[in-house]
Design a protein around this motif. Structure first.
Motif, mmCIF file in Angstrom:
data_model
loop_
_atom_site.group_PDB
_atom_site.id
_atom_site.type_symbol
_atom_site.label_atom_id
_atom_site.label_comp_id
_atom_site.label_asym_id
_atom_site.label_seq_id
_atom_site.Cartn_x
_atom_site.Cartn_y
_atom_site.Cartn_z
ATOM 1 N N PHE A 214 6.662 6.788 6.472
ATOM 2 C CA PHE A 214 5.430 6.154 6.017
ATOM 3 C C PHE A 214 4.394 7.146 5.507
ATOM 4 O O PHE A 214 3.350 6.730 5.001
ATOM 5 N N THR A 215 4.649 8.440 5.662
ATOM 6 C CA THR A 215 3.616 9.423 5.317
ATOM 7 C C THR A 215 4.120 10.473 4.311
ATOM 8 O O THR A 215 3.753 10.450 3.153
ATOM 9 N N ALA A 216 4.985 11.388 4.776
ATOM 10 C CA ALA A 216 5.501 12.424 3.870
ATOM 11 C C ALA A 216 6.511 11.863 2.883
ATOM 12 O O ALA A 216 6.691 12.382 1.785
ATOM 13 N N PHE A 217 7.240 10.841 3.284
ATOM 14 C CA PHE A 217 8.141 10.048 2.453
ATOM 15 C C PHE A 217 9.424 10.782 2.074
ATOM 16 O O PHE A 217 10.511 10.248 2.206
ATOM 17 N N GLY A 218 9.348 12.000 1.573
ATOM 18 C CA GLY A 218 10.538 12.734 1.161
ATOM 19 C C GLY A 218 10.543 13.020 -0.334
ATOM 20 O O GLY A 218 9.886 12.337 -1.118
ATOM 21 N N SER A 219 11.289 14.048 -0.696
ATOM 22 C CA SER A 219 11.379 14.441 -2.108
ATOM 23 C C SER A 219 12.701 15.172 -2.336
ATOM 24 O O SER A 219 13.143 15.957 -1.495
ATOM 25 N N SER A 220 13.321 14.915 -3.466
ATOM 26 C CA SER A 220 14.576 15.582 -3.813
ATOM 27 C C SER A 220 14.355 16.990 -4.322
ATOM 28 O O SER A 220 15.317 17.733 -4.533
ATOM 29 N N PHE A 221 13.114 17.375 -4.534
ATOM 30 C CA PHE A 221 12.778 18.688 -5.079
ATOM 31 C C PHE A 221 12.135 19.552 -4.001
ATOM 32 O O PHE A 221 11.616 19.055 -3.000
ATOM 33 N N LEU A 222 12.152 20.844 -4.233
ATOM 34 C CA LEU A 222 11.540 21.793 -3.308
ATOM 35 C C LEU A 222 10.035 21.803 -3.547
ATOM 36 O O LEU A 222 9.558 22.232 -4.589
ATOM 37 N N SER A 223 9.283 21.327 -2.568
ATOM 38 C CA SER A 223 7.833 21.225 -2.698
ATOM 39 C C SER A 223 7.165 21.921 -1.525
ATOM 40 O O SER A 223 7.612 21.812 -0.377
ATOM 41 N N THR A 224 6.095 22.650 -1.824
ATOM 42 C CA THR A 224 5.312 23.316 -0.777
ATOM 43 C C THR A 224 3.867 22.837 -0.757
ATOM 44 O O THR A 224 3.054 23.355 0.009
ATOM 45 N N SER A 225 3.540 21.845 -1.574
ATOM 46 C CA SER A 225 2.178 21.318 -1.627
ATOM 47 C C SER A 225 1.955 20.316 -0.508
ATOM 48 O O SER A 225 2.762 19.402 -0.306
ATOM 49 N N LEU A 226 0.853 20.463 0.204
ATOM 50 C CA LEU A 226 0.532 19.539 1.282
ATOM 51 C C LEU A 226 0.048 18.193 0.777
ATOM 52 O O LEU A 226 -0.059 17.240 1.558
ATOM 53 N N PHE A 227 -0.246 18.093 -0.502
ATOM 54 C CA PHE A 227 -0.819 16.866 -1.050
ATOM 55 C C PHE A 227 0.191 16.078 -1.872
ATOM 56 O O PHE A 227 -0.177 15.155 -2.589
ATOM 57 N N LYS A 228 1.465 16.458 -1.742
ATOM 58 C CA LYS A 228 2.539 15.742 -2.426
ATOM 59 C C LYS A 228 3.613 15.346 -1.414
ATOM 60 O O LYS A 228 3.662 15.906 -0.318
ATOM 61 N N PRO A 229 4.468 14.395 -1.771
ATOM 62 C CA PRO A 229 5.576 14.048 -0.862
ATOM 63 C C PRO A 229 6.437 15.268 -0.563
ATOM 64 O O PRO A 229 6.624 16.150 -1.410
ATOM 65 N N MET A 230 6.973 15.323 0.646
ATOM 66 C CA MET A 230 7.755 16.479 1.085
ATOM 67 C C MET A 230 8.959 16.006 1.896
ATOM 68 O O MET A 230 8.856 15.077 2.694
#
Length: 281
Positions: A214-230
């Motif tokens: 419900f929050t971070a949701f997930g992402s297929s890409f490598l992300s280090t931003s706290l303000f994007k899905p992770m």
């Protein structure tokens, strides 16, 4: 007297045998689950698995580096939020056990500890995700931090309550300021218990899936931003385990094995450090 002693010894041996038997029965399912995860997952772990992002659907290979990085960031941010607040709250509860504020604060901590993780996820979805119209790693870290707080608070409180009052009284009698007594005497003496609570809280949240859905949701890409899905390890396991593709099932087993290693390592480190720093009171 001797027949009575013999009967007591016989009963004691029977009770001891029953306890050992049921302890073994309880342990067997755990061992089976652990061995099955190790069997299915260890063969999937290799260098590419640890250093690549997931491959597109239908292609072989890929890895979970995005989930490993995401879980590390989420847990670190959650720890930065929860550990200082939890320790300070635990110190307050241990130093003011008879006040109304301490009583109601402790009651709130117990209630928070009993709240299901999915409810925590829904609450922070309404508070942090919906108002900003975007899933984010920060909202996931805050949700995990809230789940860590009760464990850190209670472990700190109970550890400090076990310390003899003479430690604080001796320091105060020397003219040491109260805040320095807490920071330089009380907290270091309870370091083992506090550290144990911290590592247990991390082990508790590192495998949580519901709040992150419900929050971070997930992402297929490598992300280090706290303000994007992770992405995170629990979310990867949940997503790929329910996938119809065998390659993604393999990734889920490998991620499960990695998560299992993390949790077991944290628990072993907790035991080792606790024994090393244990103070005989």
């Amino acid at each position: 007297m001797e027949p009575r002693i013999g009967i007591r010894n016989t009963k004691s041996m029977i009770y001891k045998g029953v306890i050992i038997f049921f302890a073994f029965v309880i342990t067997v399912p755990l061992i089976i689950v652990l061995l099955y995860i190790i069997k299915q997952g260890i063969g999937q772990v290799n260098w590419n698995f640890l250093t690549h992002i997931p491959a597109p659907v239908g292609e072989k290979g890929g890895g979970i580096v995005n989930a490993l990085t995401g879980s590390f960031i989420l847990v670190m941010v959650a720890s930065v939020i929860a550990i200082p607040l939890g320790i300070l709250a635990g110190i307050y509860l241990s130093e003011n056990p008879g006040t109304k504020l301490a009583y109601y604060s402790g009651l709130c901590v117990d209630i928070l500890q009993a709240v299901p993780s999915i409810v925590v996820g829904i609450i922070f979805y309404l508070w942090l995700v919906k108002p900003f119209h975007s899933f984010s790693a920060l909202s996931g870290a805050v949700a995990l931090a809230v789940m860590m707080l009760p464990i850190v608070i209670r472990s700190t409180e109970q550890t400090l309550l076990l310390l003899p009052p003479s430690l604080k009284e001796a320091a105060l009698s020397l003219g040491v300021p109260y805040h320095r007594v807490i920071l330089k005497v009380i907290v270091p003496c309870g370091f083992a218990g506090i550290l144990s609570g911290i590592t247990l809280s991390i082990a508790r949240v590192i495998g949580e899936t519901a709040p992150l859905l419900f929050t971070a949701f997930g992402s297929s890409f490598l992300s280090t931003s706290l303000f994007k899905p992770m992405e995170s390890l629990p979310h990867v396991i949940f997503t790929y385990a329910t996938s119809p593709y065998d390659d993604q099932h393999d990734l889920a087993w490998g991620a499960s094995f990695i998560l299992l290693v993390f949790v077991l390592t944290l628990n072993i480190i907790t035991k080792v450090i606790t024994r090393k720093w244990k103070i005989q009171l």
